[in-house]
Design a protein around this motif. Structure first.
Motif, short mmCIF file in Angstrom:
data_model
loop_
_atom_site.label_atom_id
_atom_site.label_comp_id
_atom_site.label_asym_id
_atom_site.label_seq_id
_atom_site.Cartn_x
_atom_site.Cartn_y
_atom_site.Cartn_z
N GLY A 1 0.82 -1.12 -0.03
CA GLY A 1 -0.01 0.00 0.13
C GLY A 1 0.93 1.39 -0.18
O GLY A 1 1.83 1.25 0.49
N ARG A 2 0.48 2.30 -0.58
CA ARG A 2 1.10 3.46 -0.72
C ARG A 2 1.30 4.29 0.51
O ARG A 2 2.20 4.80 1.06
CB ARG A 2 0.38 4.36 -1.91
N ASN B 1 1.17 2.74 -8.76
CA ASN B 1 0.98 3.57 -9.98
C ASN B 1 1.99 3.69 -11.11
O ASN B 1 2.09 4.26 -12.02
CB ASN B 1 0.44 5.10 -9.60
N GLY B 2 3.15 3.23 -10.56
CA GLY B 2 4.15 3.10 -11.41
C GLY B 2 4.22 1.63 -12.17
O GLY B 2 3.70 0.73 -11.75
N GLY C 1 -5.08 -4.18 -8.03
CA GLY C 1 -5.93 -2.83 -8.51
C GLY C 1 -7.06 -2.68 -7.63
O GLY C 1 -8.06 -1.70 -7.93
N GLY C 2 -7.53 -3.25 -6.69
CA GLY C 2 -8.54 -3.16 -5.42
C GLY C 2 -10.11 -3.85 -5.81
O GLY C 2 -10.70 -3.79 -5.31
N GLY C 3 -9.62 -4.60 -7.06
CA GLY C 3 -10.93 -5.68 -7.41
C GLY C 3 -11.80 -5.00 -8.06
O GLY C 3 -12.69 -5.66 -8.65
N PRO D 1 -13.41 -1.76 -10.92
CA PRO D 1 -13.10 -1.64 -12.31
C PRO D 1 -11.80 -1.03 -12.47
O PRO D 1 -11.03 -1.61 -13.72
CB PRO D 1 -13.96 -0.31 -12.75
N THR D 2 -10.98 -0.38 -11.65
CA THR D 2 -9.59 -0.32 -11.83
C THR D 2 -8.61 -1.41 -11.73
O THR D 2 -7.66 -1.53 -12.25
CB THR D 2 -8.95 0.84 -10.55
N THR E 1 -9.00 -2.89 -15.30
CA THR E 1 -7.98 -2.38 -16.20
C THR E 1 -6.67 -2.13 -15.94
O THR E 1 -5.84 -1.74 -16.88
CB THR E 1 -8.37 -0.66 -16.57
N ASN F 1 -5.11 3.10 -13.36
CA ASN F 1 -5.58 4.19 -14.29
C ASN F 1 -4.97 4.33 -15.72
O ASN F 1 -5.63 4.51 -16.65
CB ASN F 1 -5.34 5.37 -13.49
N ASP F 2 -3.71 3.67 -15.78
CA ASP F 2 -2.87 3.90 -16.84
C ASP F 2 -2.84 2.55 -17.53
O ASP F 2 -2.07 2.52 -18.59
CB ASP F 2 -1.56 4.62 -16.74
N ARG F 3 -3.42 1.65 -17.12
CA ARG F 3 -3.50 0.19 -17.45
C ARG F 3 -1.92 -0.35 -17.60
O ARG F 3 -1.56 -0.85 -18.27
CB ARG F 3 -3.95 0.19 -18.96
N GLN F 4 -1.29 0.13 -16.50
CA GLN F 4 0.02 -0.02 -16.27
C GLN F 4 0.28 -1.55 -15.70
O GLN F 4 1.40 -2.24 -15.79
CB GLN F 4 0.78 0.74 -15.23
#
Lengths: 303, 416
Positions: A131-132, A153-154, A238-240, A242-243, A246, A249-252
């Motif tokens: 976790g951040r 996010n990276g 990604g939290g389970g 919609p994010t 994908t 957020n950036d489909r990383q």
């Protein structure tokens, strides 16, 4: 008469005995596979009753979608980051466990524990560790003065986090397989090597690894197949929601399976398109496993 | 029928024949399944209902928000697997009212005389396009407010009294201005996620992300672009905690108190209360910037696959009746869609200790009364997710606002 019946029985019975597997495999393996190929050639959405034939349009659209290439790249990156350290650790662990140790059963059981844990539990715990704001790993990094990392996010950091989950779960399993293979290596080889003054590391690289190569090939191929299909780890990371689908957020960290799922279930039930993705994934896996097989075999012939 | 009668008949023969007979059909057990996402606060109501309807059994199936709606879509498409009663959130309702043939028409089951019980726009949302069939009965509405941490406001030198706080931000631009003042004094974030704030702004407008012909208007509706720009302004000022709603980090942030305000539809109050157990009295409720609006809210529907439409209808009309909605509100915070309650002292006088005794009954009543109904297109929920991701990319420095906007437009264009 009874002689002929007996001979017929001898010849046919084995097929009968293995038939259940092949019948089930045909029903639940081959048929869906072929049916998926058929579906992939149609504009097939679950919401409409008409499924017009579109030829290879789904494949063309797929290869033209930058998000697909992004997902493929992420999948390969996570595959490399997870498989290579995983198999190296496994080999090393197995080598250590192959020595006379007290409580062998205990250690072997311990190795298998991460593997019997549910993937979901592993992913949830590791997502919290990574976790951040409140994650344990960032707390440690910060206390060492290294600063926080926004793992999710990276691109690279999220791949490392996901690879860590896979490594943690599968290293023990692979080392048990290696250990079993090592047990079959004749002891006298090691004895004479020790007499000749070979170190532990030399024995590992010169005796053990060449002797258990078929097993190494097996684990490499199996890990490749598994690694190209990862789904739960990135999705839960990604939290389970919609994010997760994908992959951020950036489909990383969207993998191929997540990409497939996105089109099959969250994006209008496009089963035709998702089936095309599934077939391309299948091809990627066959290709990946094949390349790895050749690669590992090559090492054998040179050493 | 035969499956149920056969054991009953056997029972009759085994015991005394006198006790059975024509009564058997009446006592037949009917099992109703009800598919929900999250806790609707219905559990105590089921027991109450069963006391007066001894032949009804109720089984609740709860799953996660997005998964629930996907499953309903799949079950309707394949004509199998749906519950007798399915809850549909407003972000998805148009997708389902567009296919009324998949549902029992509640008007045929006698819902016509209930119209006056509901907010007109809530009733409207449950109707099919031609107005001939009613797909769902409304449960709650998401009248909006702004929840804030009064302790953090005090430390930032801002007013803490809820009326004074409401006066700070008549518009969203004022809200961002207050956020800048807050950030000048405090390290905490001003809000949790820009996607949430964006959604609130858009849902206050007369038009959202779709027009009435179901065309996407993300790029042509100036309200959407204005909301985007305001959100970007707030992000650039460092106000966002950069969290994604419903993730574990988001949940933990409530407990740690790492942000000062959150857009607060009525149902959000229960999430704050469960996630920030240690912060009782520190949270308070003020008016939302930009006037009233509705965010969220749900309908209960009866898929055609259900084999007990009469019994199921009876249950949902009871669950959505004003008396039950009032009970749900007091237990969970989900705000009633029955306007007759908005003037009932029972509701308007309702306060919550957790929110520093804020009169949440009155606040949400005022908000719900002032809502201008907005048409919701078929994929509204997914459109907001795509835009939220775009704002997230700006928050995390992955993209410049212009790039993010361009990608948002191409992403939403792909939603079919």
């Amino acid at each position: 008469m009874s002689d002929r019946l007996y001979r017929w029985d001898l010849r046919a019975s084995p097929y009968l005995y293995i038939a259940p597997f092949f019948v089930l495999f045909a029903a639940f393996g081959v048929f869906p596979l072929l049916y998926t190929a058929w579906v992939s050639l149609h504009d097939w959405t679950l919401l409409s009753d008409e499924h017009p034939f579109v030829g290879v349009a789904n494949y063309r659209e797929l290869f033209g979608d930058p998000y697909f290439w992004n997902a493929l790249g992420n999948t390969l990156s996570i595959l490399v980051l997870s498989t290579v350290p995983q198999l190296l650790f496994a080999l090393l662990l197995a080598h250590l466990l192959n020595r006379p140790l007290r409580g062998q059963t205990f250690f072997r059981l311990g190795l298998l524990l991460p593997n019997v844990t549910s993937v979901v539990a592993v992913a949830v715990i590791f997502s919290q560790l990574f976790g951040r704001d409140f994650g344990l790993i960032n707390a440690i990094l910060e206390s060492l003065g290294a600063g926080r990392i926004d793992w999710q996010n990276g691109t690279a950091s999220s791949h490392v986090a996901i690879a860590t989950m896979i490594i943690w779960q599968w290293t023990g399993y692979n080392s048990l397989i290696y250990l079993a293979a090592m047990k079959a290596v004749p002891r006298d080889l090691y004895e004479s090597a020790t007499l000749d003054g070979a170190t532990g590391l030399q024995q590992l690289t010169r005796i053990t690894i060449p002797m258990i190569r078929p097993t190494i090939i097996f684990t490499v191929v199996v890990s490749t197949i598994y690694g190209l299909q990862v789904f739960a780890q990135p999705q839960l990371f990604g939290g389970g929601g919609p994010t997760g689908i994908t992959g951020g957020n950036d489909r990383q960290f969207q993998t191929l399976s997540l990409y497939l799922y996105e089109h099959a279930f969250t994006n209008g039930f496009q089963f035709g398109y998702a089936s095309a993705t599934a077939w391309v994934m299948f091809a990627v896996i066959v290709l990946g496993a094949g390349l790895n097989y050749l690669f590992v075999r090559k090492i054998r012939s040179t050493s | 029928m035969r499956r149920v009668l056969a054991p009953l008949l056997a029972l009759c023969l085994l015991t005394s024949a006198a006790a059975c007979g024509s009564e058997a059909a009446k006592d037949e057990k009917v099992k109703l399944t009800i598919g929900l996402f999250g806790d609707f606060g219905f559990k105590p109501l089921y027991d109450e209902y069963k006391a007066t309807h001894p032949n009804i059994q109720i089984e609740e199936r709860v799953s996660e928000y997005a998964a629930h709606h996907q499953n309903v879509t799949a079950h309707l498409a394949t004509n199998t697997g749906a519950s007798d009663i399915e809850a549909i959130e407003v972000g998805y309702i148009s997708q389902f009212t567009a296919q009324p043939g998949k549902f029992h028409n509640l008007l045929d089951l006698g819902a016509g005389n209930l119209e006056g019980k509901f907010l007109p726009w809530k009733w409207q949302q449950g109707l099919s396009g031609d107005g001939k069939s009613l797909v769902g009965l409304g449960t709650d509405v998401g009248g909006m407010a702004m929840c804030y941490r009064n302790d953090l406001f005090a430390q930032a030198g801002l007013p803490t009294d809820r009326d004074a706080v409401s006066k700070l931000w008549p518009t969203w631009a004022d809200y961002v201005k207050v956020g800048k003042e807050f950030k000048a004094k405090r390290p905490e974030a001003f809000f949790e996620s820009s996607g949430n704030m964006f959604r609130a702004m858009v849902e206050q407008g007369s038009q959202g992300v779709y027009d009435k012909q179901n065309n996407l208007v993300v790029d042509s509706n100036p309200g959407v672009r204005a909301a985007w720009d305001t959100s970007v302004d707030a992000i650039n000022a460092g106000m966002s905690a950069k969290l994604t709603a419903w993730t574990p980090e988001w949940t933990a942030a409530f407990e740690k108190g790492s942000f000062a305000t959150i857009v607060c539809p009525a149902w959000m109050t229960s999430y704050i209360q469960t996630n920030a157990k240690n912060a009782s009295g520190k949270w308070d409720v003020a008016a939302v910037p930009g006037g009233a609006g509705s965010m969220g809210g749900t309908h209960l529907t009866l898929p055609k696959q259900g084999r007990h439409p009469k019994e199921a209808y009876e249950l949902i009309s009871w669950l959505t009746a004003p008396a039950q909605q009032a009970k749900v509100f007091k237990a969970t915070g989900n705000f009633p869609s029955a306007p007759e309650l908005y003037s009932s002292p029972d509701i308007t006088g309702f306060t919550k200790d957790f929110f520093n005794n804020a009169p949440i009954g009155r606040i949400f009543s005022d908000s719900a009364k002032a809502v201008k109904p907005q048409y919701m297109g078929p994929r509204t929920g997914d459109v907001f997710t795509a835009i939220g991701s775009g704002l997230g990319r700006i928050e995390n420095g992955q993209q410049k606002p212009d790039e993010a906007w361009k990608q948002v437009l191409s992403d939403v264009a792909k939603l079919k």
